[in-house]
Design an enzyme around this catalytic site. Sequence first.
Site, mmCIF file in Angstrom:
data_model
loop_
_atom_site.group_PDB
_atom_site.id
_atom_site.type_symbol
_atom_site.label_atom_id
_atom_site.label_comp_id
_atom_site.label_asym_id
_atom_site.label_seq_id
_atom_site.Cartn_x
_atom_site.Cartn_y
_atom_site.Cartn_z
ATOM 1 C CE LYS A 14 -1.961 -1.075 3.916
ATOM 2 N NZ LYS A 14 -1.149 -2.398 4.226
ATOM 3 N NE ARG A 89 -4.466 -1.450 10.157
ATOM 4 C CZ ARG A 89 -3.261 -1.108 9.499
ATOM 5 N NH1 ARG A 89 -3.008 0.103 9.273
ATOM 6 N NH2 ARG A 89 -2.323 -2.106 9.390
ATOM 7 N NE ARG A 123 7.895 -2.594 6.039
ATOM 8 C CZ ARG A 123 6.789 -2.407 6.085
ATOM 9 N NH1 ARG A 123 5.988 -1.750 5.058
ATOM 10 N NH2 ARG A 123 6.026 -2.981 7.084
ATOM 11 N NE ARG A 156 6.359 -0.433 10.004
ATOM 12 C CZ ARG A 156 5.307 -0.518 9.150
ATOM 13 N NH1 ARG A 156 5.408 0.217 8.086
ATOM 14 N NH2 ARG A 156 4.115 -1.074 9.709
ATOM 15 N NE ARG A 167 2.464 -5.359 11.014
ATOM 16 C CZ ARG A 167 3.482 -4.918 10.228
ATOM 17 N NH1 ARG A 167 4.599 -5.482 10.433
ATOM 18 N NH2 ARG A 167 3.121 -4.307 9.066
#
Length: 214
Positions: A14, A89, A123, A156, A167
């Site tokens: 996203k 969400r 990431r 992160r 998550r």
Amino acid sequence: MPRIVLLGPPGSGKGTQATAIARALGIPHLSTGDMLRAAAKAGTPLGLEADRYMRAGELVPDRVVLGLLADELHRPGGGNGFLLDGFPRTVPQAEALGRLVRIDRVLSFELPEERLVDRLTGRRSCPVCGSVYNLTTQPPKDPARCDRDGTPLVQRADDRPEAVRTRLAVYDAQTRPLLEYYRARGLLTPVDVQGSVDEVGARIANALRDVPRG
Ligand code: AP5
């Protein structure tokens, strides 16, 4: 101006696509994740509260996120169009959003779970300029430093494997029901987000070709 929601599991791309979509449509990109991380970095009471949930991979309470976002939705300058990334969400968030504004289109990013895990654990990002890389799919020239400014890259806190598992489970339990919520309202457009960033970008442009621009 168009009012668009990006809906998709963690790591589906996203944030990667949002900047280009927002630029192409001339609307602001509003990421609740970015807003919450900025508040946490600034050490505000709201940010410190949010940080505890984010690190664990849990959702931040609705009242905190809604408080942050309501101001942004009514900020002058964007002609009242926007690209929402990471919000809503939960069904209560979607209902609150529906009471505040009209939504034109919800893009649902679709990617198999095993690819999500690879994208998240690989990431890395630059804490100075915000550039996002992936050690496997979008590697920087030096795996430890930002291509743009040479800053050491960081991971992160919520991209650690335990938080990633939480998550994905939270997405299934609390966010996935929004697919049906928006499908029932005729707003949902699914987008296959497998393939390169450019290929996905072209599919998104196609999915938005008839979105109202005025
Ligand atoms: P948020 O920051 O919104 O995180 P997220 O939804 O979990 O999404 P990510 O940012 O992890 O992934 P992305 O889909 O943007 O993927 P990206 O483009 O980076 O939220 C974080 C936390 O904040 C939440 O867990 C929650 O605690 C809190 N929060 C936020 N909003 C909230 C709300 N509304 N209510 C309650 N709590 C909220 O890409 C991922 C990786 O893949 C990158 O490495 C990238 O380089 C790579 N990649 C991207 N596209 C491709 C491609 N096509 N091919 C190969 N690699 C690709």
